[in-house]
Design a protein around this motif. Structure first.
Motif, mmCIF file in Angstrom:
data_model
loop_
_atom_site.group_PDB
_atom_site.id
_atom_site.type_symbol
_atom_site.label_atom_id
_atom_site.label_comp_id
_atom_site.label_asym_id
_atom_site.label_seq_id
_atom_site.Cartn_x
_atom_site.Cartn_y
_atom_site.Cartn_z
ATOM 1 N N ASP A 153 24.177 -82.270 -17.577
ATOM 2 C CA ASP A 153 24.916 -82.767 -16.715
ATOM 3 C C ASP A 153 24.076 -83.814 -16.211
ATOM 4 N N GLY A 154 23.020 -84.220 -16.631
ATOM 5 C CA GLY A 154 22.048 -85.114 -15.907
ATOM 6 C C GLY A 154 20.862 -84.451 -15.342
ATOM 7 N N THR A 155 21.188 -83.136 -14.880
ATOM 8 C CA THR A 155 20.128 -82.400 -14.267
ATOM 9 C C THR A 155 19.597 -81.042 -15.352
ATOM 10 N N HIS A 156 20.894 -80.349 -15.466
ATOM 11 C CA HIS A 156 20.576 -79.123 -16.272
ATOM 12 C C HIS A 156 21.543 -79.232 -17.526
ATOM 13 N N THR A 157 20.660 -78.063 -18.504
ATOM 14 C CA THR A 157 21.285 -77.991 -19.690
ATOM 15 C C THR A 157 22.305 -77.018 -19.602
ATOM 16 N N TYR A 158 23.510 -77.226 -20.329
ATOM 17 C CA TYR A 158 24.442 -76.395 -20.528
ATOM 18 C C TYR A 158 24.320 -75.283 -20.974
ATOM 19 N N GLU A 159 25.370 -74.280 -20.521
ATOM 20 C CA GLU A 159 24.922 -72.883 -21.023
ATOM 21 C C GLU A 159 25.271 -72.777 -22.666
ATOM 22 N N GLY A 160 24.142 -72.236 -23.311
ATOM 23 C CA GLY A 160 24.525 -72.118 -24.761
ATOM 24 C C GLY A 160 23.893 -72.947 -25.428
ATOM 25 N N VAL A 161 23.748 -74.319 -25.111
ATOM 26 C CA VAL A 161 23.264 -75.599 -25.798
ATOM 27 C C VAL A 161 22.011 -75.219 -26.664
ATOM 28 N N LYS A 162 20.951 -74.704 -25.940
ATOM 29 C CA LYS A 162 19.687 -74.544 -26.704
ATOM 30 C C LYS A 162 19.849 -73.692 -27.833
ATOM 31 N N GLU A 163 20.393 -72.697 -27.552
ATOM 32 C CA GLU A 163 20.531 -71.779 -28.755
ATOM 33 C C GLU A 163 21.509 -72.275 -29.656
ATOM 34 N N ASN A 164 22.438 -73.084 -29.516
ATOM 35 C CA ASN A 164 23.370 -73.738 -30.404
ATOM 36 C C ASN A 164 22.268 -74.613 -31.296
ATOM 37 N N ILE A 165 21.221 -75.404 -30.633
ATOM 38 C CA ILE A 165 20.540 -76.476 -31.443
ATOM 39 C C ILE A 165 19.590 -75.594 -32.328
ATOM 40 N N GLN A 166 19.226 -74.116 -31.808
ATOM 41 C CA GLN A 166 18.196 -73.492 -32.539
ATOM 42 C C GLN A 166 19.010 -72.952 -33.760
ATOM 43 N N ASN A 167 20.096 -72.616 -33.505
ATOM 44 C CA ASN A 167 20.918 -72.086 -34.763
ATOM 45 C C ASN A 167 21.307 -73.118 -35.879
ATOM 46 N N LEU A 168 21.621 -74.409 -35.458
ATOM 47 C CA LEU A 168 21.914 -75.135 -36.264
ATOM 48 C C LEU A 168 20.636 -75.716 -36.894
ATOM 49 N N ARG A 169 19.407 -75.826 -36.392
ATOM 50 C CA ARG A 169 18.238 -75.891 -37.247
ATOM 51 C C ARG A 169 17.863 -75.000 -38.114
ATOM 52 N N GLN A 170 18.315 -73.644 -37.687
ATOM 53 C CA GLN A 170 17.943 -72.628 -38.713
ATOM 54 C C GLN A 170 18.734 -72.456 -39.817
ATOM 55 N N ASN A 171 20.023 -73.113 -39.711
ATOM 56 C CA ASN A 171 20.923 -73.299 -40.826
ATOM 57 C C ASN A 171 20.608 -74.668 -41.580
ATOM 58 N N GLY A 172 19.428 -75.241 -41.437
ATOM 59 C CA GLY A 172 18.999 -76.420 -42.160
ATOM 60 C C GLY A 172 20.005 -77.758 -41.774
ATOM 61 N N LEU A 190 14.412 -80.973 -19.946
ATOM 62 C CA LEU A 190 15.667 -80.198 -19.884
ATOM 63 C C LEU A 190 15.379 -78.954 -20.951
ATOM 64 N N GLY A 191 14.078 -78.838 -21.417
ATOM 65 C CA GLY A 191 13.891 -77.596 -22.083
ATOM 66 C C GLY A 191 13.676 -77.880 -23.669
ATOM 67 N N PHE A 192 13.959 -78.892 -24.295
ATOM 68 C CA PHE A 192 13.932 -78.978 -25.579
ATOM 69 C C PHE A 192 12.607 -79.532 -26.028
ATOM 70 N N VAL A 193 12.550 -79.465 -27.285
ATOM 71 C CA VAL A 193 11.096 -79.957 -28.050
ATOM 72 C C VAL A 193 11.406 -80.970 -28.881
ATOM 73 N N PRO A 194 11.808 -82.112 -28.499
ATOM 74 C CA PRO A 194 12.378 -83.236 -29.265
ATOM 75 C C PRO A 194 11.853 -83.398 -30.659
ATOM 76 N N SER A 195 10.600 -83.584 -30.884
ATOM 77 C CA SER A 195 9.880 -83.507 -32.280
ATOM 78 C C SER A 195 10.364 -82.526 -33.282
ATOM 79 N N LYS A 196 10.884 -81.288 -32.404
ATOM 80 C CA LYS A 196 11.104 -80.114 -33.353
ATOM 81 C C LYS A 196 12.787 -80.089 -33.479
ATOM 82 N N ASP A 197 13.408 -80.318 -32.289
ATOM 83 C CA ASP A 197 14.831 -80.064 -32.564
ATOM 84 C C ASP A 197 15.705 -81.102 -32.772
#
Length: 386
Positions: free
Chosen positions: A83-102, A125-132
Protein backbone atom coordinates in the motif's frame (compact mmCIF):
# COMPACT_ATOMS: atom_id res chain seq x y z
CA UNK A 1 -7.85 25.16 -15.14
CA UNK A 2 -11.21 23.75 -16.28
CA UNK A 3 -9.66 21.43 -18.88
CA UNK A 4 -7.40 19.89 -16.25
CA UNK A 5 -10.29 19.36 -13.88
CA UNK A 6 -12.48 17.81 -16.57
CA UNK A 7 -9.76 15.31 -17.44
CA UNK A 8 -9.49 14.22 -13.83
CA UNK A 9 -13.23 14.05 -13.25
CA UNK A 10 -13.58 11.88 -16.36
CA UNK A 11 -11.17 9.32 -14.93
CA UNK A 12 -12.92 9.38 -11.55
CA UNK A 13 -16.10 8.40 -13.36
CA UNK A 14 -14.32 5.50 -15.04
CA UNK A 15 -13.12 4.23 -11.68
CA UNK A 16 -16.71 4.33 -10.32
CA UNK A 17 -15.62 6.06 -7.13
CA UNK A 18 -18.54 8.33 -6.27
CA UNK A 19 -17.15 9.79 -3.06
CA UNK A 20 -13.73 10.52 -4.53
CA UNK A 21 -12.11 13.77 -3.46
CA UNK A 22 -8.71 14.92 -4.52
CA UNK A 23 -6.52 17.93 -3.81
CA UNK A 24 -5.54 17.99 -7.49
CA UNK A 25 -9.09 19.08 -8.31
CA UNK A 26 -8.18 22.31 -6.55
CA UNK A 27 -11.09 22.16 -4.12
CA UNK A 28 -13.52 21.63 -7.00
CA UNK A 29 -16.29 19.14 -6.24
CA UNK A 30 -17.54 16.68 -8.81
CA UNK A 31 -20.70 18.31 -9.98
CA UNK A 32 -22.75 19.38 -12.97
CA UNK A 33 -20.98 22.74 -12.82
CA UNK A 34 -17.94 21.03 -14.31
CA UNK A 35 -20.10 20.05 -17.31
CA UNK A 36 -19.49 16.36 -16.79
CA UNK A 37 -21.51 13.47 -15.45
CA UNK A 38 -20.89 12.93 -11.77
CA UNK A 39 -19.99 9.35 -10.84
CA UNK A 40 -23.17 9.01 -8.78
CA UNK A 41 -25.42 9.53 -11.81
CA UNK A 42 -24.59 6.39 -13.76
CA UNK A 43 -25.10 3.92 -10.92
CA UNK A 44 -28.59 4.09 -9.48
CA UNK A 45 -30.46 2.04 -6.94
CA UNK A 46 -29.97 -1.69 -6.56
CA UNK A 47 -33.26 -2.33 -8.34
CA UNK A 48 -31.81 -1.05 -11.61
CA UNK A 49 -28.27 -2.36 -11.35
CA UNK A 50 -27.26 -4.50 -14.31
CA UNK A 51 -24.96 -7.23 -13.02
CA UNK A 52 -24.73 -9.13 -16.29
CA UNK A 53 -21.45 -9.30 -18.20
CA UNK A 54 -20.50 -10.16 -21.75
CA UNK A 55 -18.02 -12.83 -20.69
CA UNK A 56 -17.52 -15.10 -17.70
CA UNK A 57 -15.42 -13.81 -14.81
CA UNK A 58 -13.70 -16.68 -13.04
CA UNK A 59 -13.23 -16.18 -9.31
CA UNK A 60 -10.26 -17.80 -7.60
CA UNK A 61 -9.45 -18.15 -3.91
CA UNK A 62 -5.69 -18.04 -4.38
CA UNK A 63 -2.85 -17.85 -6.89
CA UNK A 64 -2.07 -21.52 -6.26
CA UNK A 65 -5.01 -22.35 -8.54
CA UNK A 66 -3.05 -20.92 -11.49
CA UNK A 67 0.32 -22.62 -11.13
CA UNK A 68 -0.51 -25.48 -13.50
CA UNK A 69 -1.48 -23.08 -16.28
CA UNK A 70 1.06 -20.25 -16.17
CA UNK A 71 4.83 -20.08 -15.97
CA UNK A 72 5.34 -16.28 -15.95
CA UNK A 73 3.63 -13.83 -13.61
CA UNK A 74 3.73 -10.10 -14.34
CA UNK A 75 3.04 -8.27 -11.08
CA UNK A 76 1.86 -4.76 -10.37
CA UNK A 77 3.21 -3.40 -7.09
CA UNK A 78 0.99 -0.78 -5.46
CA UNK A 79 -2.50 -2.16 -4.80
CA UNK A 80 -1.37 -5.76 -5.28
CA UNK A 81 1.80 -6.26 -3.23
CA UNK A 82 1.78 -3.23 -0.92
CA UNK A 83 0.00 0.00 0.00
CA UNK A 84 3.02 2.25 -0.33
CA UNK A 85 4.20 1.56 3.20
CA UNK A 86 3.38 -2.00 4.18
CA UNK A 87 3.34 -5.31 2.34
CA UNK A 88 -0.10 -6.89 2.24
CA UNK A 89 -0.77 -10.05 4.22
CA UNK A 90 0.34 -13.23 2.48
CA UNK A 91 2.22 -11.54 -0.37
CA UNK A 92 5.73 -12.57 0.70
CA UNK A 93 4.63 -16.15 1.17
CA UNK A 94 2.94 -16.04 -2.21
CA UNK A 95 6.15 -14.90 -3.90
CA UNK A 96 8.13 -17.63 -2.15
CA UNK A 97 5.64 -20.28 -3.19
CA UNK A 98 5.68 -19.13 -6.80
CA UNK A 99 9.48 -19.29 -6.83
CA UNK A 100 9.50 -22.73 -5.25
CA UNK A 101 7.19 -23.83 -8.03
CA UNK A 102 9.68 -22.58 -10.61
CA UNK A 103 7.66 -19.59 -11.75
CA UNK A 104 9.16 -16.54 -13.43
CA UNK A 105 8.16 -13.31 -11.70
CA UNK A 106 8.50 -9.90 -13.36
CA UNK A 107 7.54 -6.63 -11.70
CA UNK A 108 5.72 -4.16 -13.95
CA UNK A 109 5.45 -0.83 -12.13
CA UNK A 110 4.19 2.52 -13.37
CA UNK A 111 6.57 4.32 -11.04
CA UNK A 112 8.20 7.41 -12.56
CA UNK A 113 11.42 6.53 -10.80
CA UNK A 114 14.34 4.47 -12.00
CA UNK A 115 15.19 0.83 -11.31
CA UNK A 116 17.44 1.50 -8.33
CA UNK A 117 14.57 3.21 -6.51
CA UNK A 118 12.27 0.23 -7.10
CA UNK A 119 14.96 -2.10 -5.74
CA UNK A 120 15.28 0.04 -2.60
CA UNK A 121 11.50 0.12 -2.14
CA UNK A 122 11.13 -3.64 -2.49
CA UNK A 123 14.05 -4.24 -0.14
CA UNK A 124 12.52 -1.93 2.45
CA UNK A 125 9.26 -3.90 2.17
CA UNK A 126 11.11 -7.10 3.06
CA UNK A 127 11.81 -8.63 -0.34
CA UNK A 128 15.15 -9.75 -1.74
CA UNK A 129 14.81 -8.33 -5.28
CA UNK A 130 17.72 -10.25 -6.82
CA UNK A 131 16.27 -13.51 -5.52
CA UNK A 132 12.53 -12.92 -5.60
CA UNK A 133 12.16 -11.41 -9.08
CA UNK A 134 13.56 -12.23 -12.49
CA UNK A 135 13.13 -8.69 -13.74
CA UNK A 136 11.93 -5.32 -12.43
CA UNK A 137 10.54 -2.91 -15.00
CA UNK A 138 9.40 0.59 -14.11
CA UNK A 139 7.93 3.09 -16.55
CA UNK A 140 10.32 5.70 -15.19
CA UNK A 141 13.34 3.54 -15.91
CA UNK A 142 12.19 2.70 -19.43
CA UNK A 143 11.55 6.40 -20.06
CA UNK A 144 15.00 7.27 -18.70
CA UNK A 145 16.64 4.78 -21.06
CA UNK A 146 14.66 6.20 -23.98
CA UNK A 147 15.74 9.72 -23.04
CA UNK A 148 19.32 8.47 -22.93
CA UNK A 149 19.03 7.10 -26.45
CA UNK A 150 19.76 3.58 -25.17
CA UNK A 151 20.08 1.39 -28.27
CA UNK A 152 19.96 -1.82 -26.19
CA UNK A 153 16.36 -1.16 -25.15
CA UNK A 154 14.33 -3.98 -26.69
CA UNK A 155 10.99 -2.29 -27.16
CA UNK A 156 9.24 0.13 -29.48
CA UNK A 157 10.58 3.68 -29.48
CA UNK A 158 8.96 7.11 -30.00
CA UNK A 159 10.00 8.69 -33.26
CA UNK A 160 9.44 12.23 -31.94
CA UNK A 161 11.91 11.61 -29.11
CA UNK A 162 14.35 9.82 -31.41
CA UNK A 163 14.35 12.83 -33.73
CA UNK A 164 14.95 15.29 -30.89
CA UNK A 165 17.93 13.25 -29.68
CA UNK A 166 19.31 12.93 -33.19
CA UNK A 167 19.07 16.71 -33.66
CA UNK A 168 20.57 17.28 -30.19
CA UNK A 169 17.49 19.20 -29.09
CA UNK A 170 17.59 18.36 -25.41
CA UNK A 171 15.95 21.18 -23.50
CA UNK A 172 13.31 19.81 -21.17
CA UNK A 173 10.63 21.31 -18.95
CA UNK A 174 9.74 19.16 -15.95
CA UNK A 175 6.44 18.59 -14.19
CA UNK A 176 7.87 16.66 -11.31
CA UNK A 177 7.51 14.85 -8.03
CA UNK A 178 10.08 17.01 -6.26
CA UNK A 179 12.29 13.97 -5.83
CA UNK A 180 15.46 14.11 -7.96
CA UNK A 181 13.64 15.58 -10.97
CA UNK A 182 16.67 17.52 -12.16
CA UNK A 183 19.04 14.58 -11.69
CA UNK A 184 16.61 12.33 -13.57
CA UNK A 185 16.87 14.60 -16.63
CA UNK A 186 20.51 15.63 -16.53
CA UNK A 187 21.72 12.05 -15.96
CA UNK A 188 20.38 11.12 -19.39
CA UNK A 189 21.79 14.15 -21.13
CA UNK A 190 18.96 16.68 -21.01
CA UNK A 191 19.01 20.28 -19.76
CA UNK A 192 16.20 21.84 -17.75
CA UNK A 193 14.70 24.90 -19.42
CA UNK A 194 11.74 27.24 -19.45
CA UNK A 195 8.63 26.24 -21.37
CA UNK A 196 9.49 28.93 -23.93
CA UNK A 197 12.73 27.12 -24.81
CA UNK A 198 11.71 23.52 -24.13
CA UNK A 199 11.95 20.85 -26.80
CA UNK A 200 10.12 18.37 -24.58
CA UNK A 201 7.97 18.24 -21.46
CA UNK A 202 8.47 15.41 -18.99
CA UNK A 203 5.48 14.68 -16.75
CA UNK A 204 6.80 12.51 -13.94
CA UNK A 205 4.93 13.95 -10.97
CA UNK A 206 2.11 16.21 -9.84
CA UNK A 207 3.84 18.20 -7.12
CA UNK A 208 6.40 20.57 -8.63
CA UNK A 209 7.09 22.67 -11.71
CA UNK A 210 10.78 23.02 -12.52
CA UNK A 211 12.33 25.03 -15.34
CA UNK A 212 15.90 24.75 -14.09
CA UNK A 213 16.11 28.36 -12.96
CA UNK A 214 16.08 27.41 -9.30
CA UNK A 215 12.56 28.78 -8.86
CA UNK A 216 10.65 25.55 -8.24
CA UNK A 217 6.90 25.93 -7.76
CA UNK A 218 5.55 23.40 -5.29
CA UNK A 219 1.90 22.48 -4.93
CA UNK A 220 2.48 21.70 -1.27
CA UNK A 221 3.81 25.20 -0.64
CA UNK A 222 1.36 27.22 -2.75
CA UNK A 223 -1.44 25.36 -4.45
CA UNK A 224 -2.85 28.46 -6.14
CA UNK A 225 0.51 29.32 -7.67
CA UNK A 226 1.03 25.73 -8.76
CA UNK A 227 -2.26 25.46 -10.62
CA UNK A 228 -1.88 28.85 -12.24
CA UNK A 229 1.62 27.96 -13.42
CA UNK A 230 0.48 24.54 -14.64
CA UNK A 231 -2.35 26.04 -16.67
CA UNK A 232 0.01 28.61 -18.17
CA UNK A 233 2.56 25.90 -19.02
CA UNK A 234 0.03 23.68 -20.79
CA UNK A 235 -1.35 26.66 -22.69
CA UNK A 236 2.07 27.82 -23.88
CA UNK A 237 3.15 24.27 -24.66
CA UNK A 238 0.12 23.56 -26.84
CA UNK A 239 0.66 26.79 -28.78
CA UNK A 240 4.30 25.80 -29.38
CA UNK A 241 3.29 22.15 -29.99
CA UNK A 242 5.84 20.86 -27.49
CA UNK A 243 5.73 17.05 -27.17
CA UNK A 244 5.11 15.53 -23.73
CA UNK A 245 6.56 12.31 -22.33
CA UNK A 246 4.44 10.93 -19.47
CA UNK A 247 6.65 8.63 -17.44
CA UNK A 248 3.75 7.28 -15.36
CA UNK A 249 0.39 6.78 -17.09
CA UNK A 250 -1.49 6.27 -13.80
CA UNK A 251 -4.12 8.93 -13.20
CA UNK A 252 -4.69 8.31 -9.50
CA UNK A 253 -2.82 6.31 -6.90
CA UNK A 254 -4.62 3.60 -4.85
CA UNK A 255 -3.93 5.45 -1.62
CA UNK A 256 -6.02 7.43 0.84
CA UNK A 257 -8.06 10.08 -1.02
CA UNK A 258 -6.68 8.65 -4.31
CA UNK A 259 -4.16 11.41 -5.05
CA UNK A 260 -3.50 12.23 -8.71
CA UNK A 261 -0.70 10.93 -10.88
CA UNK A 262 1.03 12.16 -14.07
CA UNK A 263 -1.40 10.40 -16.40
CA UNK A 264 -3.98 13.02 -15.46
CA UNK A 265 -1.67 15.76 -16.70
CA UNK A 266 -1.22 13.89 -19.97
CA UNK A 267 -5.00 13.77 -20.41
CA UNK A 268 -5.29 17.48 -19.66
CA UNK A 269 -2.60 18.35 -22.19
CA UNK A 270 -4.29 16.19 -24.84
CA UNK A 271 -7.50 18.13 -24.27
CA UNK A 272 -5.58 21.39 -24.67
CA UNK A 273 -4.15 20.13 -27.95
CA UNK A 274 -7.52 18.88 -29.19
CA UNK A 275 -9.18 22.19 -28.33
CA UNK A 276 -6.57 23.90 -30.49
CA UNK A 277 -7.11 21.42 -33.31
CA UNK A 278 -3.67 19.89 -32.82
CA UNK A 279 -2.37 16.32 -32.93
CA UNK A 280 -2.68 14.21 -29.78
CA UNK A 281 0.31 12.15 -30.91
CA UNK A 282 2.43 14.83 -29.23
CA UNK A 283 1.67 13.02 -25.95
CA UNK A 284 3.50 9.75 -25.32
CA UNK A 285 2.83 7.56 -22.29
CA UNK A 286 5.29 4.90 -21.13
CA UNK A 287 4.00 2.18 -18.82
CA UNK A 288 0.92 0.03 -18.44
CA UNK A 289 -1.34 -0.37 -20.39
CA UNK A 290 0.92 0.68 -23.27
CA UNK A 291 3.01 -1.87 -25.17
CA UNK A 292 6.63 -0.93 -24.44
CA UNK A 293 6.78 -2.41 -20.92
CA UNK A 294 5.02 -5.59 -22.03
CA UNK A 295 7.42 -5.95 -24.95
CA UNK A 296 10.31 -5.79 -22.50
CA UNK A 297 8.70 -8.22 -20.07
CA UNK A 298 7.94 -10.80 -22.77
CA UNK A 299 11.00 -10.28 -24.92
CA UNK A 300 12.28 -13.81 -24.32
CA UNK A 301 8.88 -15.46 -24.10
CA UNK A 302 8.03 -17.99 -26.81
CA UNK A 303 4.53 -18.75 -25.55
CA UNK A 304 2.46 -15.77 -24.38
CA UNK A 305 -0.36 -18.10 -23.33
CA UNK A 306 1.82 -19.05 -20.36
CA UNK A 307 2.03 -15.40 -19.18
CA UNK A 308 -0.49 -13.75 -16.85
CA UNK A 309 -0.78 -10.15 -15.64
CA UNK A 310 -1.72 -9.59 -11.98
CA UNK A 311 -2.99 -6.12 -11.11
CA UNK A 312 -5.66 -4.05 -9.40
CA UNK A 313 -6.43 -1.31 -11.95
CA UNK A 314 -8.74 -1.91 -14.89
CA UNK A 315 -7.40 1.17 -16.69
CA UNK A 316 -3.76 0.04 -16.65
CA UNK A 317 -3.09 -3.52 -15.47
CA UNK A 318 -6.10 -5.37 -16.84
CA UNK A 319 -6.38 -3.31 -20.02
CA UNK A 320 -2.65 -3.78 -20.60
CA UNK A 321 -3.02 -7.52 -20.32
CA UNK A 322 -5.88 -7.53 -22.81
CA UNK A 323 -4.05 -5.28 -25.29
CA UNK A 324 -0.99 -7.54 -25.04
CA UNK A 325 -3.10 -10.65 -25.59
CA UNK A 326 -2.30 -12.23 -22.25
CA UNK A 327 -4.55 -13.44 -19.44
CA UNK A 328 -5.03 -11.40 -16.27
CA UNK A 329 -5.94 -11.58 -12.58
CA UNK A 330 -7.89 -8.65 -11.18
CA UNK A 331 -6.92 -8.17 -7.51
CA UNK A 332 -9.88 -6.32 -6.04
CA UNK A 333 -9.91 -5.77 -2.29
CA UNK A 334 -6.55 -4.00 -1.91
CA UNK A 335 -6.67 -1.83 -5.00
CA UNK A 336 -8.15 1.18 -6.69
CA UNK A 337 -11.65 -0.24 -7.25
CA UNK A 338 -12.11 -1.59 -3.73
CA UNK A 339 -14.10 1.41 -2.46
CA UNK A 340 -16.66 1.11 -5.24
CA UNK A 341 -17.01 -2.64 -4.74
CA UNK A 342 -17.47 -2.17 -0.99
CA UNK A 343 -20.08 0.51 -1.58
CA UNK A 344 -22.09 -1.68 -3.93
CA UNK A 345 -22.04 -4.53 -1.43
CA UNK A 346 -23.04 -2.27 1.48
CA UNK A 347 -25.44 0.29 0.01
CA UNK A 348 -26.99 -1.70 -2.83
CA UNK A 349 -26.91 -5.13 -1.18
CA UNK A 350 -25.07 -6.64 -4.13
CA UNK A 351 -22.93 -9.75 -3.80
CA UNK A 352 -19.18 -9.52 -4.24
CA UNK A 353 -19.36 -11.35 -7.55
CA UNK A 354 -22.17 -9.15 -8.90
CA UNK A 355 -20.47 -5.96 -7.70
CA UNK A 356 -17.46 -6.82 -9.86
CA UNK A 357 -19.77 -7.29 -12.84
CA UNK A 358 -21.25 -3.84 -12.23
CA UNK A 359 -17.82 -2.18 -12.05
CA UNK A 360 -16.66 -3.97 -15.20
CA UNK A 361 -19.81 -3.09 -17.13
CA UNK A 362 -19.65 0.56 -16.13
CA UNK A 363 -15.96 0.76 -17.01
CA UNK A 364 -16.53 -0.58 -20.52
CA UNK A 365 -19.64 1.58 -20.97
CA UNK A 366 -17.85 4.76 -19.95
CA UNK A 367 -14.89 3.94 -22.18
CA UNK A 368 -17.26 3.24 -25.06
CA UNK A 369 -15.98 -0.31 -25.55
CA UNK A 370 -18.12 -2.52 -27.76
CA UNK A 371 -18.11 -6.24 -28.51
CA UNK A 372 -14.75 -7.91 -28.06
CA UNK A 373 -13.23 -4.65 -26.82
CA UNK A 374 -15.27 -4.78 -23.63
CA UNK A 375 -13.02 -5.50 -20.68
CA UNK A 376 -13.18 -8.64 -18.61
CA UNK A 377 -10.18 -10.07 -16.74
CA UNK A 378 -9.61 -13.79 -16.97
CA UNK A 379 -9.74 -14.20 -13.20
CA UNK A 380 -10.67 -12.19 -10.13
CA UNK A 381 -9.22 -12.58 -6.64
CA UNK A 382 -9.86 -10.67 -3.44
CA UNK A 383 -6.13 -10.56 -2.57
CA UNK A 384 -2.76 -11.58 -4.00
CA UNK A 385 -2.35 -14.61 -1.76
CA UNK A 386 -1.47 -18.24 -2.23
Amino acid sequence: MMILRKALVSFVSLCNLPHFTCSFLHNTHLSKSANVMTPKTFISSSSSLDTTTDTTLNHIDGINQLTNSYSTFLLDMWGVMHDGTHTYEGVKENIQNLRQNGKKIIILSNSSKTLDNAVRTLTKLGFVPSKDFDQIITSGDVSHRMLSGDKTLKCSTWNILDNLIQQNKKNVFVLGSGDNDEEYCTSCGWNLSSIDDADLIIARGTFTINDGSGNIISKNDDEEAYFKALEDVLDKASKRQVPMLVTNPDKVRPDKDLPPMPGAIGDAYEKNLSSAGLDNSLVKRIGKPYPEVYELAMNDCDDTSSVIMVGDALETDISGGKWSNIDSVWVVNDGIHSARVEELMKDDNVSFEDSLNVVLKDFSDMKGYKGDDRLCPTFAAKHFRW
